[in-house]
Design an enzyme around this catalytic site. Structure first.
Site, PDB file in Angstrom:
ATOM      1  N   CYS A  75      34.925  37.842  40.698  1.00  0.00           N
ATOM      2  CA  CYS A  75      35.999  38.444  41.759  1.00  0.00           C
ATOM      3  C   CYS A  75      36.193  40.196  41.697  1.00  0.00           C
ATOM      4  O   CYS A  75      36.435  39.983  42.928  1.00  0.00           O
ATOM      5  CB  CYS A  75      36.740  37.469  42.611  1.00  0.00           C
ATOM      6  SG  CYS A  75      38.272  37.893  41.436  1.00  0.00           S
ATOM      7  N   ARG A  77      45.300  33.903  46.354  1.00  0.00           N
ATOM      8  CA  ARG A  77      45.390  34.691  45.057  1.00  0.00           C
ATOM      9  C   ARG A  77      47.151  34.547  45.231  1.00  0.00           C
ATOM     10  O   ARG A  77      47.592  35.558  45.842  1.00  0.00           O
ATOM     11  CB  ARG A  77      44.545  36.486  45.080  1.00  0.00           C
ATOM     12  CG  ARG A  77      45.036  36.207  43.583  1.00  0.00           C
ATOM     13  CD  ARG A  77      44.708  37.712  42.751  1.00  0.00           C
ATOM     14  NE  ARG A  77      44.930  39.123  43.986  1.00  0.00           N
ATOM     15  CZ  ARG A  77      44.036  40.174  43.489  1.00  0.00           C
ATOM     16  NH1 ARG A  77      43.596  40.148  42.629  1.00  0.00           N
ATOM     17  NH2 ARG A  77      44.254  41.619  44.561  1.00  0.00           N
ATOM     18  N   GLU A  96      41.521  39.274  33.927  1.00  0.00           N
ATOM     19  CA  GLU A  96      41.333  40.635  34.330  1.00  0.00           C
ATOM     20  C   GLU A  96      42.167  41.492  33.297  1.00  0.00           C
ATOM     21  O   GLU A  96      42.463  42.322  33.351  1.00  0.00           O
ATOM     22  CB  GLU A  96      41.885  41.126  35.672  1.00  0.00           C
ATOM     23  CG  GLU A  96      43.131  40.446  36.079  1.00  0.00           C
ATOM     24  CD  GLU A  96      43.397  40.772  36.966  1.00  0.00           C
ATOM     25  OE1 GLU A  96      42.803  41.429  38.113  1.00  0.00           O
ATOM     26  OE2 GLU A  96      44.982  39.686  38.082  1.00  0.00           O
ATOM     27  N   ASN A 118      37.710  44.447  37.818  1.00  0.00           N
ATOM     28  CA  ASN A 118      38.529  45.775  38.664  1.00  0.00           C
ATOM     29  C   ASN A 118      39.538  46.464  37.403  1.00  0.00           C
ATOM     30  O   ASN A 118      39.640  47.580  36.834  1.00  0.00           O
ATOM     31  CB  ASN A 118      38.779  45.848  39.631  1.00  0.00           C
ATOM     32  CG  ASN A 118      37.373  45.424  40.178  1.00  0.00           C
ATOM     33  OD1 ASN A 118      36.677  45.424  40.697  1.00  0.00           O
ATOM     34  ND2 ASN A 118      38.468  44.785  41.949  1.00  0.00           N
ATOM     35  N   ASP A 119      40.096  45.339  36.803  1.00  0.00           N
ATOM     36  CA  ASP A 119      41.371  45.444  36.132  1.00  0.00           C
ATOM     37  C   ASP A 119      40.973  46.093  35.083  1.00  0.00           C
ATOM     38  O   ASP A 119      41.100  46.398  34.041  1.00  0.00           O
ATOM     39  CB  ASP A 119      42.826  44.596  36.610  1.00  0.00           C
ATOM     40  CG  ASP A 119      43.457  45.210  37.643  1.00  0.00           C
ATOM     41  OD1 ASP A 119      44.029  46.628  37.328  1.00  0.00           O
ATOM     42  OD2 ASP A 119      43.781  44.387  38.455  1.00  0.00           O
ATOM     43  N   HIS A 144      42.749  50.222  45.787  1.00  0.00           N
ATOM     44  CA  HIS A 144      42.153  49.499  46.793  1.00  0.00           C
ATOM     45  C   HIS A 144      42.443  50.046  48.043  1.00  0.00           C
ATOM     46  O   HIS A 144      41.527  48.798  48.905  1.00  0.00           O
ATOM     47  CB  HIS A 144      43.533  48.754  47.110  1.00  0.00           C
ATOM     48  CG  HIS A 144      43.536  47.707  45.531  1.00  0.00           C
ATOM     49  ND1 HIS A 144      44.376  47.931  44.576  1.00  0.00           N
ATOM     50  CD2 HIS A 144      43.271  46.248  45.596  1.00  0.00           C
ATOM     51  CE1 HIS A 144      43.872  47.231  43.554  1.00  0.00           C
ATOM     52  NE2 HIS A 144      43.712  45.939  44.356  1.00  0.00           N
ATOM     53  N   ARG A 172      43.799  38.212  48.579  1.00  0.00           N
ATOM     54  CA  ARG A 172      44.243  39.192  48.585  1.00  0.00           C
ATOM     55  C   ARG A 172      45.219  38.814  49.024  1.00  0.00           C
ATOM     56  O   ARG A 172      46.103  39.946  49.898  1.00  0.00           O
ATOM     57  CB  ARG A 172      43.464  40.564  48.282  1.00  0.00           C
ATOM     58  CG  ARG A 172      42.635  40.762  47.819  1.00  0.00           C
ATOM     59  CD  ARG A 172      42.403  42.262  47.340  1.00  0.00           C
ATOM     60  NE  ARG A 172      41.290  42.645  46.269  1.00  0.00           N
ATOM     61  CZ  ARG A 172      40.290  42.613  45.761  1.00  0.00           C
ATOM     62  NH1 ARG A 172      39.634  42.540  47.069  1.00  0.00           N
ATOM     63  NH2 ARG A 172      39.669  43.235  44.865  1.00  0.00           N
ATOM     64  N   ARG A 217      41.676  53.040  37.550  1.00  0.00           N
ATOM     65  CA  ARG A 217      41.523  52.713  38.053  1.00  0.00           C
ATOM     66  C   ARG A 217      41.537  53.710  39.114  1.00  0.00           C
ATOM     67  O   ARG A 217      40.528  54.012  40.273  1.00  0.00           O
ATOM     68  CB  ARG A 217      40.990  51.391  38.565  1.00  0.00           C
ATOM     69  CG  ARG A 217      42.107  50.979  39.140  1.00  0.00           C
ATOM     70  CD  ARG A 217      42.480  49.331  38.972  1.00  0.00           C
ATOM     71  NE  ARG A 217      41.501  48.731  40.698  1.00  0.00           N
ATOM     72  CZ  ARG A 217      41.974  47.622  40.755  1.00  0.00           C
ATOM     73  NH1 ARG A 217      42.713  46.961  40.100  1.00  0.00           N
ATOM     74  NH2 ARG A 217      41.418  47.768  42.149  1.00  0.00           N
TER      75      ARG A 217
END
Ligand code: PEP
Ligand code: MG
Length: 542
Positions: A500, A331, A429, A452-453, A188, A295, A463
């Site tokens: 996203c 989110r 995800e 990403n996840d 992140h 986020r 990650r």
């Protein structure tokens, strides 16, 4: 001139002075000292200086974020006056004849462990405060600059690693670039660097040393190079490279106000991802059609207690008002894994990415979830807000979420508080969500794919682990097939599907996603215009 290499996280050239941020994880050495009186005086001076810093931080925070949020700095100053804490550190210096750094570090650990085991939630939350004030004292004693007490001149931040909680506290106007020794390009912190639109390098071979403070350096984010004390030729070359970049930016700016439409007429919603209110300026600057991912967990980081419903409401309302009718997808709290907030009391987990994170916290601590939902629902009266739920794996979770959300909405309506009926979508995800996306699509208003996840869980590649960067491949055919399947299942049920995750900004895949039928792409604000360029040069049909 010294040259160091690392991995590029975000391109661009930065030229400026270095600032070494040693953070809170630096090793404190235990050193025997003879003159304990002098050491006690060092401690006292550090305490005075810390109080002075906190006073200035308090005043700055009152001006910038309001009194309620600034109060934390007042609490920290009061803790520095706490006789138990200071006496404990003094006692360690006196009885063990050791340096003040060691005494502060041990006292900080002891007190924060003490607080974290308490039953009372308020007292538990004080553990993070004690750690914060100990870190501040340590930075002063070690004479390492405090990254959060920014100087006037923007600087290049050099750190061992930066946690998201540290990154969110940085004054974005004052950071020219990030260079970290550790970290992963999918973390992140890396995402924040992209959102902030600043050059960033991770895994850089430079040895951190406070003597680097103030030295002139150049960061070439694209090639992942850091130059310290650059010679004239390099400076000239980098200055001209920077001018070219500015020209390229200008070219992209000519795409502002243009539609996000393919050559054969397919319209794509092109939105931006943000982590805080201050990112909205970049959303406008880059002309995104809305916000596809706020986020919200960043509101919960870098502080020592939960944000209140009212604080959150003010943030969501301000975002909705500022966007003036543009879509805002909030989110819900996606904390856990690399985004930790000690006050939530999750504690150490063996495997935090697969632990108590995101929706799992919300469903096991519903009072936290409800406060956030109340704040969002109240803000729906001020703009076009949608809600998105992260880390979904099962249908029962979604049903439970809807039950709680309905309850919250009706409680508000019963009290006469106006609130709308926002779209409620989910992030796809996890492989489980992909696998049952046909079933989930019947219950959700939209899907947003978190690549990403999804990549990490599909490829079993953490990650956060920089050693796995070669294995963590978001373009892996397994991930690409999953994306296609989710789009098809979403469309069969008549809902829209977006991406996203960071892969949405991969311009080499823009046309592929369009052909797969993607409806929305939400990317970091700085990527919006280059994606627009791609969309406008793509065809949906061959
Ligand atoms: C994702 O996982 O792709 C995503 C967008 O969420 P985050 O990166 O915040 O986990
Ligand atoms: Mg995610």
């Amino acid at each position: 001139m010294e040259i160091y290499s690392g991995k590029s996280v975000y391109g661009g050239i930065a030229i400026g002075r270095l600032r070494v941020f040693t953070g809170s994880e630096s090793q404190v050495k235990r050193i025997r000292i003879d003159d304990t009186a002098a050491e006690l005086e060092r401690l006292e001076k550090a305490r005075e200086k810390a109080k002075e810093q906190l006073k200035q931080l308090y005043e700055k925070a009152v001006r910038e974020i309001g009194e309620a949020s600034a109060a934390i700095f007042e609490i920290h100053a009061m803790m520095l006056d706490d006789s138990d804490y200071i006496e404990s550190a003094e006692n360690i210096i006196r009885t063990q004849s050791v340096n003040a750094e060691y005494a502060v570090s041990v006292t900080g650990d002891n007190f924060s462990n003490l607080f974290s085991t308490m039953e009372d939630e308020y007292m538990k939350a004080r553990a993070a405060d004690v750690k914060d004030i100990s870190d501040r004292l340590l930075r002063i004693l070690c004479e390492s600059p405090d990254a959060f007490d920014s100087s006037d001149e923007p600087e290049i931040i050099l750190a061992d690693d930066l946690a998201p909680s540290q990154t969110v506290q940085l004054d974005k106007e004052k950071v020219l670039a990030f260079v970290t020794v550790h970290g992963s390009s999918n973390s992140h912190t890396a995402i924040l660097a992209r959102t902030m639109n600043i050059p960033a390098i991770i895994g850089c071979s430079v040895k951190l040393d406070s003597s680097l403070n103030g030295k002139t350096a150049v960061v070439d984010g694209g090639s992942g190079r850091l130059y310290i004390n650059p010679d004239k030729d390099l400076l000239d070359e980098m200055r001209s490279k920077r001018s070219e970049e500015i020209e390229q930016q200008k070219l992209l700016q000519s795409l502002k106000d243009k539609e996000d439409i393919t050559l054969d007429g397919r319209k794509i919603r092109l939105y931006a991802n943000i982590g805080s209110l201050s990112d909205i300026a970049a959303v406008f600057l880059n002309d995104a059609g809305g916000i596809g991912l706020f986020r919200s967990e960043f509101i919960y980081l870098g502080r020592s207690s939960l944000p209140t419903e009212e604080e959150q409401f003010q943030i969501y309302r301000k975002a909705a008002e500022t966007l003036a009718g543009k879509k805002l997808i909030i989110r819900t709290l996606d904390i856990g894994a690399d985004k930790q907030a000690d006050y939530l009391g999750i504690g150490q987990e063996e495997n935090p990415a697969m632990g108590c994170r995101a929706i799992r916290i919300c469903l096991t601590q519903p009072e936290i979830f409800k406060a956030q939902l109340r704040a969002i629902y109240r803000a729906t009266a001020f703009g076009d807000i949608s809600i998105m739920y992260p880390m979904i794996t099962s249908l029962w979770e979604l049903k439970e979420i809807h039950r709680i959300a309905d309850e919250v909405r009706h409680e508000l309506l019963d009290k006469g508080i106006e609130c709308g009926e926002p779209e409620q979508g989910i992030m796809i995800e996890t492989p489980a969500a992909v696998e049952i996306s046909d079933i989930l699509a019947e219950e959700a208003d939209f899907f947003s794919i978190g690549t990403n996840d999804l990549t990490q869980y599909t490829l079993a590649a953490d990650r956060q682990n920089p050693r796995l960067d070669d294995f963590y491949d978001p373009r892996h055919p397994a991930v690409m097939r999953m994306i296609k399947r989710v789009i098809d299942n979403g469309h069969k049920a008549g809902i829209w599907v977006g991406i996203c995750g960071e892969l949405g900004a991969d311009t080499e895949l823009t046309e592929t996603f369009i052909r797969m039928g993607i409806d929305e792409l939400s990317v970091s604000p700085s990527s919006v215009l280059k994606i627009r360029e791609k969309i406008r040069n793509s065809r949906m049909n061959l």
